[in-house]
Every structure is written in C-alpha cells, then in structure tokens.
Design a protein around this motif. Sequence first.
Motif, PDB file in Angstrom:
ATOM      1  N   ASN A  92      -3.296   7.779   4.465  1.00 28.17           N
ATOM      2  CA  ASN A  92      -3.708   6.606   3.716  1.00 28.17           C
ATOM      3  C   ASN A  92      -4.978   6.051   4.356  1.00 28.17           C
ATOM      4  O   ASN A  92      -4.935   5.494   5.459  1.00 28.17           O
ATOM      5  CB  ASN A  92      -2.596   5.556   3.717  1.00 28.17           C
ATOM      6  N   VAL A 124       1.723  -1.387  -7.123  1.00 30.61           N
ATOM      7  CA  VAL A 124       1.629  -0.130  -6.363  1.00 30.61           C
ATOM      8  C   VAL A 124       2.637   0.881  -6.913  1.00 30.61           C
ATOM      9  O   VAL A 124       2.311   2.054  -7.128  1.00 30.61           O
ATOM     10  CB  VAL A 124       1.854  -0.387  -4.856  1.00 30.61           C
ATOM     11  N   ASP A 166     -11.363   0.834   1.073  1.00 36.32           N
ATOM     12  CA  ASP A 166     -10.954   2.196   0.732  1.00 36.32           C
ATOM     13  C   ASP A 166     -11.880   3.158   1.476  1.00 36.32           C
ATOM     14  O   ASP A 166     -13.028   3.363   1.084  1.00 36.32           O
ATOM     15  CB  ASP A 166     -11.061   2.354  -0.792  1.00 36.32           C
ATOM     16  N   PHE A 181      -6.038  -2.952   4.474  1.00 37.53           N
ATOM     17  CA  PHE A 181      -6.083  -4.268   3.839  1.00 37.53           C
ATOM     18  C   PHE A 181      -5.811  -5.366   4.859  1.00 37.53           C
ATOM     19  O   PHE A 181      -5.317  -5.116   5.964  1.00 37.53           O
ATOM     20  CB  PHE A 181      -5.071  -4.358   2.684  1.00 37.53           C
ATOM     21  N   SER A 209     -13.720  -0.678  -5.221  1.00 35.73           N
ATOM     22  CA  SER A 209     -12.479  -1.449  -5.218  1.00 35.73           C
ATOM     23  C   SER A 209     -12.760  -2.681  -6.085  1.00 35.73           C
ATOM     24  O   SER A 209     -13.912  -2.958  -6.405  1.00 35.73           O
ATOM     25  CB  SER A 209     -12.084  -1.841  -3.795  1.00 35.73           C
ATOM     26  N   ASP A 216      -6.875   3.804   2.949  1.00 38.96           N
ATOM     27  CA  ASP A 216      -7.071   2.407   2.560  1.00 38.96           C
ATOM     28  C   ASP A 216      -6.664   1.509   3.737  1.00 38.96           C
ATOM     29  O   ASP A 216      -5.829   1.891   4.551  1.00 38.96           O
ATOM     30  CB  ASP A 216      -6.178   2.040   1.378  1.00 38.96           C
ATOM     31  N   ASN A 231      -4.663   7.110  -2.650  1.00 37.95           N
ATOM     32  CA  ASN A 231      -4.055   5.976  -1.939  1.00 37.95           C
ATOM     33  C   ASN A 231      -4.191   4.751  -2.829  1.00 37.95           C
ATOM     34  O   ASN A 231      -5.208   4.569  -3.486  1.00 37.95           O
ATOM     35  CB  ASN A 231      -4.804   5.696  -0.626  1.00 37.95           C
ATOM     36  N   THR A 256       0.853  -1.199   0.000  1.00 36.61           N
ATOM     37  CA  THR A 256       0.000   0.000   0.000  1.00 36.61           C
ATOM     38  C   THR A 256       0.880   1.237   0.000  1.00 36.61           C
ATOM     39  O   THR A 256       2.027   1.193   0.460  1.00 36.61           O
ATOM     40  CB  THR A 256      -0.968   0.005   1.207  1.00 36.61           C
ATOM     41  N   CYS A 304      -7.732  -4.771  -5.279  1.00 39.68           N
ATOM     42  CA  CYS A 304      -7.093  -3.445  -5.291  1.00 39.68           C
ATOM     43  C   CYS A 304      -8.094  -2.335  -5.025  1.00 39.68           C
ATOM     44  O   CYS A 304      -9.289  -2.493  -5.246  1.00 39.68           O
ATOM     45  CB  CYS A 304      -6.417  -3.208  -6.640  1.00 39.68           C
ATOM     46  N   SER A 305      -7.575  -1.201  -4.556  1.00 43.16           N
ATOM     47  CA  SER A 305      -8.412  -0.016  -4.413  1.00 43.16           C
ATOM     48  C   SER A 305      -8.382   0.758  -5.730  1.00 43.16           C
ATOM     49  O   SER A 305      -7.573   0.474  -6.620  1.00 43.16           O
ATOM     50  CB  SER A 305      -7.919   0.850  -3.246  1.00 43.16           C
ATOM     51  N   VAL A 322      -9.480  -5.660   0.776  1.00 46.16           N
ATOM     52  CA  VAL A 322      -9.040  -4.291   0.499  1.00 46.16           C
ATOM     53  C   VAL A 322     -10.235  -3.390   0.785  1.00 46.16           C
ATOM     54  O   VAL A 322     -11.346  -3.653   0.304  1.00 46.16           O
ATOM     55  CB  VAL A 322      -8.572  -4.111  -0.963  1.00 46.16           C
ATOM     56  N   THR A 356      -3.713   0.476  -2.932  1.00 47.41           N
ATOM     57  CA  THR A 356      -3.505  -0.748  -2.152  1.00 47.41           C
ATOM     58  C   THR A 356      -3.762  -1.966  -3.026  1.00 47.41           C
ATOM     59  O   THR A 356      -4.738  -1.989  -3.785  1.00 47.41           O
ATOM     60  CB  THR A 356      -4.470  -0.778  -0.942  1.00 47.41           C
TER      61      THR A 356
END
Length: 377
Positions: free
Chosen positions: A19, A221, A34, A23, A119, A21, A232, A10, A190-191, A32, A234
Amino acid sequence: MAALTWGAATDPGRIREENEDAFLADQMVFVVADGMGGHQAGEVASSLAVGILRERLGGGAPSPDVVVAAVVEANAHIFQTAHTNAAQRGMGTTLTAMAVLPPTDGRPEQLAIVNVGDSRCYLRRGGVLVRTTVDHSYVQELLATGHITEQEARNHPRRNIVTRALGIEPTVRVDSWMMPVVRGDRYVLCSDGLVDEIEDAEILHVINLHTDPQGAAEALVAAAVAAGGRDNVTVVVVDVVDGVDPGAVPDDALDEFDETASTLVLADPEPAAVASNLPPPTHVQKLEQRIERRLTARTFLLMLLGAVVLTVLITLLAVALTNDDPAPDPPVTTITVTTADTATTEATEPSPTTTERRTTTTVRSTTTSPAAVTTLP
Ligand code: MG
C-alpha cells in the motif's frame, strides 16, 4: 476552533501487495497521498509528504501561504531524498490536503484545500456532491479540452498518468482553495483507487448511508475494493459539526464547483501561491510509462516462466503415467504338476510386452519345479 469529526480507512486493494498510499487525519490537518515509484519508494514518498504536513500544519496554519509552503517543502524534501538514494530515484507522490486556519483579526476561521496530482477532495453540502479539486492528469487534460467525455475518461487506458506530482522536480505548482467552515459540510479526501472504481454518484450514495465519518470512510473503501480494488484505496472523511449556519452561505457558493462544470471551470485554477518552474507534463508521463513498461515486461517473464513450469509438469506427469501403466501384472506362468512320474506342465503366458517381463517368467518357471519346463518363444 473548528468543531470537526473525522474518520479514515485504507486498503491495498485486490491486486497490489503493498500500500503506497499514506494518510493523516488529525485535529487541524487532513491528508491523502498516493505514492509512486515501485520497490517501496512510493511508500517513502507518500510518508515523507504526510510527515512534513503534520509537522508544519498540525498546530493550525496561520495563513494559506503557509499551507502551500508546506507542500512545496515536502516536494523539495522528496526530490532531494530521491536524488541522494539510488533505490528511490524517480519516486513521487500525489497530495490532497485540507488544513484548518484558525480565526485571526479580521478573518474568520477557514479551511484551506491544496492539491497536486490526481487524488481528490469532494464536498457534500445541501445534498449535492462537488469536486473541489481538479486532477492533474493526462485524461483530465483531454477532458478539459473536449477530446474525450467523462465516461471515456473513466475507462481510458492512460487514466493513471499524472501530470503533476511531488518529488519529480525541484519545485512544484500547488493548486489551492479557501472554504468557509459551514456546519453540516462533509469533505471526502481520497486517492484515485476510489474514483477509478466507483462513480461520483455512488460516492454520494454511500456517504449518505453513514452519519458517522469513520463508517462512511470504511464503506467507501469497501465499495471500491468490492468493485475491483485494482489500486490502493484511501479515504479520509471530515464532518463540520459546528460552524457557519448553512443558511447564511450564498446559494451560488458552490457554483464554481458545480458537479458537471467543475472539471471544466476549474481545469486551470489560479494557485493562491506559486512555486515556479512547472514541471513539463510529459515528465511525469514518462516516469509512469516507464513503470508501466517495466510491469509489462515483468508480467511477460512471469507468464513465460509459468508456461515452462507447466510444460515440465505435464511431461513429468506423462512419464509417470506411462510407468504406472496398469498393464497386466508381469506375465504369470501357471505350472501344474500332476504326478511325480509324469510331469505335465501347463504354462500360460500372456504375450509379454517387454523383454524384461519375458526374463522374469523364465526365472520363475525354472525355480518352481525341476520338472516344470517352460518354453518361451
Ligand atoms: Mg493510486
């Protein structure tokens, strides 16, 4: 027991200081989330969601319903927390998760994927990358109804508006999918900080370069941050190292997730279990718009303040330069006394520019010698 390996990474990105996010990458559950809401409330929301899923699913989910129920519980908990704490009012979070369902009598081991918000979970199988989740976002609705193209969606000014999130309403509808555990499959959770920066083709390209999941997560990332890092970002990557032989999986198994069709075919999937009272899509939009407006007003004030500070600095600099004007030194009067008897005075006086300088000259002339007489204009 599913033989999985995984990695996670991340980064706050290049613009945001915090941040929001969160996880989780654990033996039986991968998440994940967000968060949104500002003033660190987003962090609270995403962390609460991850915490509840760890607690409920960390030991392996007995059924798909339990996975969905954990998400519904997370929603209720965030909603409740937001309403008992003024500082966190309006907070919410997206959530994409994958949970392992150990084999039971009559059912082989499976993976449950759940999603609320924008996400995503991708699956790479046989060299093909498909989206297994469908975004709950404003642009996704425009896309699904044919109003915009995929490319227009990528650059749409409202692409960050989500139409579903945890914590906004007392209940939430959760999308879910069941997947067989297929050897060689790679999942990428993933975000939106990832997909806003790089396209699906690049995601596939990057994960193909890394055989170990941690390396793949870090590379994704890094690619998103290098491409702009406006949000952000992740990523959780999960590899299935042992499971069903890929040859035993029907060729059309991924058709419903077909790369080009996924966004349309799965625009409105039937959830495996449903929580009632789907929040009106406009609700979250309004929340996001409010946050957006607040950010715009703050940016304007900062710019205004910057302009004022700059003006003051320029003024001060101008004043300082005027005072330090490297004009000739104070006018000098040169006096030469040739003899004691006949004092001859030569006086040189550059035209004084100020009264002050003129006064100085007079004093100096007077004190140099009684014989010296300087006449000033
Ligand atoms: Mg985001």
